[in-house]
Scaffold this motif. Structure first.
Motif, PDB file in Angstrom:
ATOM      1  N   GLY A   1       0.783  -1.223   0.000  1.00 20.76           N
ATOM      2  CA  GLY A   1       0.000   0.000   0.000  1.00 20.76           C
ATOM      3  C   GLY A   1       0.814   1.272   0.000  1.00 20.76           C
ATOM      4  O   GLY A   1       0.265   2.371   0.133  1.00 20.76           O
ATOM      5  N   CYS A   2       2.137   1.138  -0.156  1.00 17.36           N
ATOM      6  CA  CYS A   2       2.968   2.345  -0.152  1.00 17.36           C
ATOM      7  C   CYS A   2       3.621   2.589  -1.514  1.00 17.36           C
ATOM      8  O   CYS A   2       4.422   3.505  -1.666  1.00 17.36           O
ATOM      9  CB  CYS A   2       4.055   2.256   0.925  1.00 17.36           C
ATOM     10  N   GLY A   3       3.272   1.764  -2.493  1.00 14.10           N
ATOM     11  CA  GLY A   3       3.819   1.948  -3.827  1.00 14.10           C
ATOM     12  C   GLY A   3       2.861   2.731  -4.705  1.00 14.10           C
ATOM     13  O   GLY A   3       1.741   3.067  -4.306  1.00 14.10           O
ATOM     14  N   ARG A   4       3.307   3.042  -5.912  1.00 17.52           N
ATOM     15  CA  ARG A   4       2.493   3.790  -6.856  1.00 17.52           C
ATOM     16  C   ARG A   4       1.781   2.831  -7.808  1.00 17.52           C
ATOM     17  O   ARG A   4       2.221   1.707  -8.023  1.00 17.52           O
ATOM     18  CB  ARG A   4       3.376   4.768  -7.631  1.00 17.52           C
ATOM     19  N   ALA A   5       0.674   3.297  -8.383  1.00 13.86           N
ATOM     20  CA  ALA A   5      -0.090   2.463  -9.311  1.00 13.86           C
ATOM     21  C   ALA A   5       0.763   2.110 -10.520  1.00 13.86           C
ATOM     22  O   ALA A   5       1.596   2.903 -10.974  1.00 13.86           O
ATOM     23  CB  ALA A   5      -1.347   3.201  -9.757  1.00 13.86           C
ATOM     24  N   HIS A   6       0.567   0.889 -11.040  1.00  9.74           N
ATOM     25  CA  HIS A   6       1.279   0.443 -12.233  1.00  9.74           C
ATOM     26  C   HIS A   6       0.318   0.391 -13.417  1.00  9.74           C
ATOM     27  O   HIS A   6      -0.882   0.140 -13.244  1.00  9.74           O
ATOM     28  CB  HIS A   6       1.878  -0.952 -12.011  1.00  9.74           C
ATOM     29  N   TYR A   7       0.870   0.611 -14.627  1.00 11.19           N
ATOM     30  CA  TYR A   7       0.053   0.566 -15.837  1.00 11.19           C
ATOM     31  C   TYR A   7       0.734  -0.266 -16.918  1.00 11.19           C
ATOM     32  O   TYR A   7       1.963  -0.315 -17.010  1.00 11.19           O
ATOM     33  CB  TYR A   7      -0.189   1.981 -16.389  1.00 11.19           C
ATOM     34  N   ILE A   8      -0.099  -0.909 -17.734  1.00  6.98           N
ATOM     35  CA  ILE A   8       0.349  -1.557 -18.963  1.00  6.98           C
ATOM     36  C   ILE A   8      -0.270  -0.770 -20.115  1.00  6.98           C
ATOM     37  O   ILE A   8      -1.479  -0.536 -20.136  1.00  6.98           O
ATOM     38  CB  ILE A   8      -0.126  -3.026 -19.041  1.00  6.98           C
ATOM     39  N   VAL A   9       0.556  -0.357 -21.066  1.00  9.13           N
ATOM     40  CA  VAL A   9       0.068   0.386 -22.223  1.00  9.13           C
ATOM     41  C   VAL A   9       0.454  -0.356 -23.491  1.00  9.13           C
ATOM     42  O   VAL A   9       1.617  -0.716 -23.684  1.00  9.13           O
ATOM     43  CB  VAL A   9       0.641   1.820 -22.257  1.00  9.13           C
ATOM     44  N   CYS A  10      -0.537  -0.583 -24.346  1.00  8.37           N
ATOM     45  CA  CYS A  10      -0.295  -1.171 -25.661  1.00  8.37           C
ATOM     46  C   CYS A  10      -0.215  -0.030 -26.669  1.00  8.37           C
ATOM     47  O   CYS A  10      -1.179   0.702 -26.874  1.00  8.37           O
ATOM     48  CB  CYS A  10      -1.419  -2.131 -26.047  1.00  8.37           C
ATOM     49  N   ASN A  11       0.943   0.113 -27.289  1.00 12.90           N
ATOM     50  CA  ASN A  11       1.133   1.143 -28.299  1.00 12.90           C
ATOM     51  C   ASN A  11       0.662   0.599 -29.643  1.00 12.90           C
ATOM     52  O   ASN A  11       1.386  -0.120 -30.330  1.00 12.90           O
ATOM     53  CB  ASN A  11       2.606   1.555 -28.373  1.00 12.90           C
ATOM     54  N   ALA A  12      -0.580   0.927 -30.004  1.00 11.29           N
ATOM     55  CA  ALA A  12      -1.169   0.469 -31.263  1.00 11.29           C
ATOM     56  C   ALA A  12      -1.330   1.637 -32.230  1.00 11.29           C
ATOM     57  O   ALA A  12      -2.189   1.617 -33.106  1.00 11.29           O
ATOM     58  CB  ALA A  12      -2.528  -0.184 -30.994  1.00 11.29           C
ATOM     59  N   ASP A  13      -0.470   2.636 -32.080  1.00 14.90           N
ATOM     60  CA  ASP A  13      -0.548   3.814 -32.933  1.00 14.90           C
ATOM     61  C   ASP A  13       0.473   3.707 -34.063  1.00 14.90           C
ATOM     62  O   ASP A  13       1.287   4.598 -34.255  1.00 14.90           O
ATOM     63  CB  ASP A  13      -0.298   5.078 -32.109  1.00 14.90           C
ATOM     64  N   GLU A  14       0.436   2.579 -34.792  1.00 14.23           N
ATOM     65  CA  GLU A  14       1.427   2.407 -35.855  1.00 14.23           C
ATOM     66  C   GLU A  14       1.119   3.390 -36.998  1.00 14.23           C
ATOM     67  O   GLU A  14       0.203   3.191 -37.780  1.00 14.23           O
ATOM     68  CB  GLU A  14       1.464   0.960 -36.357  1.00 14.23           C
ATOM     69  N   SER A  15       1.907   4.434 -37.068  1.00 18.52           N
ATOM     70  CA  SER A  15       1.682   5.467 -38.086  1.00 18.52           C
ATOM     71  C   SER A  15       2.858   5.582 -39.044  1.00 18.52           C
ATOM     72  O   SER A  15       2.892   6.508 -39.858  1.00 18.52           O
ATOM     73  CB  SER A  15       1.438   6.818 -37.406  1.00 18.52           C
ATOM     74  N   GLU A  16       3.816   4.685 -38.928  1.00 16.61           N
ATOM     75  CA  GLU A  16       4.962   4.697 -39.842  1.00 16.61           C
ATOM     76  C   GLU A  16       4.487   4.339 -41.241  1.00 16.61           C
ATOM     77  O   GLU A  16       3.873   3.285 -41.436  1.00 16.61           O
ATOM     78  CB  GLU A  16       6.001   3.673 -39.367  1.00 16.61           C
ATOM     79  N   PRO A  17       4.718   5.197 -42.234  1.00 20.46           N
ATOM     80  CA  PRO A  17       4.287   4.868 -43.593  1.00 20.46           C
ATOM     81  C   PRO A  17       4.799   3.507 -44.042  1.00 20.46           C
ATOM     82  O   PRO A  17       5.977   3.202 -43.925  1.00 20.46           O
ATOM     83  CB  PRO A  17       4.917   5.994 -44.424  1.00 20.46           C
ATOM     84  N   GLY A  18       3.871   2.684 -44.523  1.00 18.43           N
ATOM     85  CA  GLY A  18       4.219   1.334 -44.950  1.00 18.43           C
ATOM     86  C   GLY A  18       3.972   0.268 -43.911  1.00 18.43           C
ATOM     87  O   GLY A  18       4.134  -0.922 -44.186  1.00 18.43           O
ATOM     88  N   THR A  19       3.548   0.648 -42.703  1.00 22.12           N
ATOM     89  CA  THR A  19       3.339  -0.316 -41.621  1.00 22.12           C
ATOM     90  C   THR A  19       1.848  -0.593 -41.435  1.00 22.12           C
ATOM     91  O   THR A  19       1.050   0.332 -41.343  1.00 22.12           O
ATOM     92  CB  THR A  19       3.914   0.208 -40.288  1.00 22.12           C
ATOM     93  N   PHE A  20       1.497  -1.881 -41.346  1.00 14.74           N
ATOM     94  CA  PHE A  20       0.090  -2.241 -41.149  1.00 14.74           C
ATOM     95  C   PHE A  20      -0.070  -3.568 -40.425  1.00 14.74           C
ATOM     96  O   PHE A  20      -1.177  -4.078 -40.283  1.00 14.74           O
ATOM     97  CB  PHE A  20      -0.636  -2.296 -42.503  1.00 14.74           C
ATOM     98  N   LYS A  21       0.994  -4.153 -39.920  1.00 14.47           N
ATOM     99  CA  LYS A  21       0.938  -5.463 -39.274  1.00 14.47           C
ATOM    100  C   LYS A  21       0.077  -5.453 -38.009  1.00 14.47           C
ATOM    101  O   LYS A  21      -0.677  -6.408 -37.753  1.00 14.47           O
ATOM    102  CB  LYS A  21       2.345  -5.959 -38.946  1.00 14.47           C
ATOM    103  N   ASP A  22       0.204  -4.386 -37.210  1.00 13.55           N
ATOM    104  CA  ASP A  22      -0.577  -4.335 -35.974  1.00 13.55           C
ATOM    105  C   ASP A  22      -2.065  -4.213 -36.278  1.00 13.55           C
ATOM    106  O   ASP A  22      -2.902  -4.758 -35.548  1.00 13.55           O
ATOM    107  CB  ASP A  22      -0.117  -3.159 -35.109  1.00 13.55           C
TER     108      ASP A  22
END
Length: 631
Positions: free
Chosen positions: A291-312
């Motif tokens: 109870g003395c630690g900070r909240a943890h988060y998991i973030v999925c970076n699904a903002d693939e905006s690199e030209p030519g990228t579409f796998k995600d």
């Protein structure tokens, strides 16, 4: 906060759009009836809810078609955020309009992948059929724009039609023709815009899955096209949630041990060890549990905006539960109770599929409280981006989720110490997370035996441009570039291969003499290239590479966030110098102009805050090293 607003008032429909996300403010109800509240009233119910700013702006844009000063005032009041800051955020994103425009908008891609498939001709035809871009068409009820990459490169040329309204709709059109775009715009104007098709075109997007003839079994794409993997039942029948069940048996420490043994490196471009990220949060779990630690988060970076990228995009459309399962395992290991998927704004079908997966997982006990009776608590929420390439950078992504402009932060501190909401955060991209359930289920050592010593496992590559069968391909790392191109049928048409762009606009060009390079992190590094986000874009000898480089320079000039001087000034001067070289109008000699370009590139690499400025000249420099383009 003492807000100072202009006299602009939100319309009833604009208020309804905001209230649809935030709920109706209590202070606007008196005597059981809704009252017209003064926009200067601070609605305390939403105080501290600045992180809702991006979803609220989306709600207005999708309902009205643009965001008016009155709407901005109402948002500022509801969220207790300074109007100037609300305006600053709204003006940052390409998908938001602060100027009146029709409710129907067509975005037509003219980026480098689509150019190789005829987008210049398509746009010229649309100029004749609908009128010039950015001018109202269809009787003033619609408008069309030339667009940066829409992430539909395997089906180029591509378009995206958006119809605002109470029941807003978005429809992808790829491959697109002028006639089809005009027809779709007319349908949207007359409220007949069809919904996005429910079935992913496996034949076009994932040729290996369609042919079922891959040389090695597919790990990441094996569910694509196999039944309806967008339903929980089908996902489980194809092995889904076996990884989570195994993780719960192993415990957080055992699960982390298997992930470490796998040698999985991040698939978003930086190639950082996934286990190391998760371990950093795992080691902070004792304080969190006390109870003395900070909240943890998991973030999925699904903002693939690199030209030519579409796998995600393909993974989210064709196997959305795998993304959610990978995040849930991450939450189990790191102690995170909340996850966010930051999803590219131009991916309507992916957003729909992932949202349905989250809802279904919640309904059947795979998300929420006490998951599978294990005591694990974990939830996932989607945040849709709004057309800002820079938000693919992890700290810019944090700012965007929190309701600020998507500008990168200085490092250190790193996200595992101070990430989302300044709390310890693990950020992984879609492909990385989809790898996790299989690794845990089969064992980390088995995964590490695939590929090479320092590049383990399989990797997804996005083949587009002048290739016979564009699409996402999965190969064991260590296969050569030539083998990958042959798998996709080789160079399309009768042209001769001139160049291959690896890693997208921030990547590097390689020549035909380098096709036997092994696709590993070390192999590409040895020739001064990078795997980046998995882009493999082919250009035949009919292409003027100088025009391609100019398009890439235009891309970075448009996409810089403008926060730091080296990037803000450098990308502009780079584009201007390149334009002069293409026009054969250099300042001084061409050699002097090229020297200045290289000096600017060095300055951007050394002094820019983030990877955008640091890599904005990578493709340009690599092309000038390999070809005499301006001599």
């Amino acid at each position: 906060m003492d807000l100072h607003l202009t006299d602009a008032k939100a319309t009833t429909e604009e208020r309804a759009a905001v209230d649809s996300d935030l709920g109706v403010p209590e202070s606007s109800w008196r005597g059981g009836q809704r009252q017209e509240s003064d926009t200067r009233v601070a609605f305390n119910a939403a105080a501290g809810g600045r992180h809702r700013l991006l979803p609220v702006l989306h709600a207005i844009q999708t309902r009205i078609g643009w965001i008016s000063p009155g709407a901005l005032n109402y948002v500022a009041s509801r969220l207790d955020v300074a109007p100037a800051e609300v305006h600053g955020v709204a003006s940052f994103y390409g998908m938001f309009s602060l100027q009146p425009r029709p409710q129907v908008v067509a975005h037509v891609c003219d980026d480098i992948a689509c150019v190789t498939r005829g987008s210049d001709k398509l746009c010229a035809e649309l100029d004749g059929e609908l009128g010039p871009a950015a001018y109202p068409c269809s009787g003033g009820r619609a408008i069309w724009f030339r667009s940066l990459c829409l992430g539909l490169c395997e089906r180029a040329p591509a378009a995206l039609v958006i119809s605002a309204g109470e029941q807003s709709r978005e429809r992808v059109l790829a491959p697109a023709s002028a006639e089809a775009v005009q027809s779709l715009v007319d349908d949207a104007v007359h409220d007949r815009l069809p919904a996005e098709p429910d079935v992913l075109n496996v034949q076009t997007s994932v040729p290996q899955a369609a042919e079922k003839s891959a040389a090695a079994p597919l790990r990441l794409l094996h569910r694509i096209g196999q039944g309806d993997a967008s339903t929980l039942k089908a996902y489980q029948e194809l092995g889904g949630y076996g990884g989570l069940r195994k993780a719960l048996e192993l415990g957080p420490e055992g699960t982390l041990r298997e992930l470490s043994a796998s040698k999985l490196l991040g698939r978003g471009g930086a190639a950082f060890a996934t286990a190391k990220k998760w371990e950093a949060l795992f080691l902070q779990r004792p304080a969190l549990q006390q109870g003395c630690g900070r909240a943890h988060y998991i973030v999925c970076n699904a903002d693939e905006s690199e030209p030519g990228t579409f796998k995600d995009r393909i993974l989210m459309e064709g196997d959305p539960f795998a993304v959610v399962e990978g995040m849930t395992i991450g939450g189990f290991v790191t102690g995170a109770r909340q996850g966010y998927i930051y999803l590219r704004g131009e991916y309507p079908l992916a957003a729909e599929r992932v949202q349905l997966a989250i809802q279904s997982a919640n309904e059947h006990g795979f998300l929420g409280d006490n998951i599978l009776g294990s005591g694990l608590h974990f939830n996932v929420e989607i945040r849709r981006g709004a057309g800002a390439y820079i938000c693919g950078e992890e700290t810019a992504l944090f700012n965007s989720i929190e309701g600020y402009r998507g500008e990168p932060r200085n490092k250190p501190p790193f996200p595992t110490q101070s990430g989302l909401f300044r709390q310890p955060t693990a950020v992984n991209n879609v492909e990385t997370l989809v790898n996790v359930p299989g690794i845990i289920l089969e064992g980390g050592a088995a995964y590490a035996r695939l590929g090479t010593e320092n590049s383990a496992g399989t990797r997804l590559f996005c083949l587009c441009g002048h290739v016979t069968r564009p699409g996402v391909y999965e190969i064991v790392m260590g296969s050569t570039l030539r083998q990958l191109i042959d798998l996709a049928g080789g160079v399309a048409g009768g042209g001769k291969l001139q160049a291959v762009l690896l890693g997208g606009a921030a990547g590097t060009f390689v020549g035909p003499q380098e096709l036997d390079t092994p696709l590993t992190f070390a192999g590409t590094r040895a020739i001064g290239a990078t795997l980046g986000s998995g882009v493999v874009m082919l250009f035949d000898d009919t292409v003027d590479l100088r025009q391609v480089l100019l398009r890439i320079a235009n891309f970075f000039r448009y996409e810089t966030c403008g926060q730091c001087v080296p990037c803000r000034v450098g990308v502009v001067r780079q584009q201007e110098a390149l334009q002069r070289l293409v026009n054969a109008e250099p300042l001084g000699s061409a050699a002097q102009e090229v020297t200045m370009l290289r000096e600017m590139a060095q300055a951007m690499r050394d002094a820019s805050i983030c990877g955008l400025g640091q890599t904005a000249s990578s493709a340009l420099e690599s092309a000038m090293r390999r070809w005499s383009l301006f001599s």
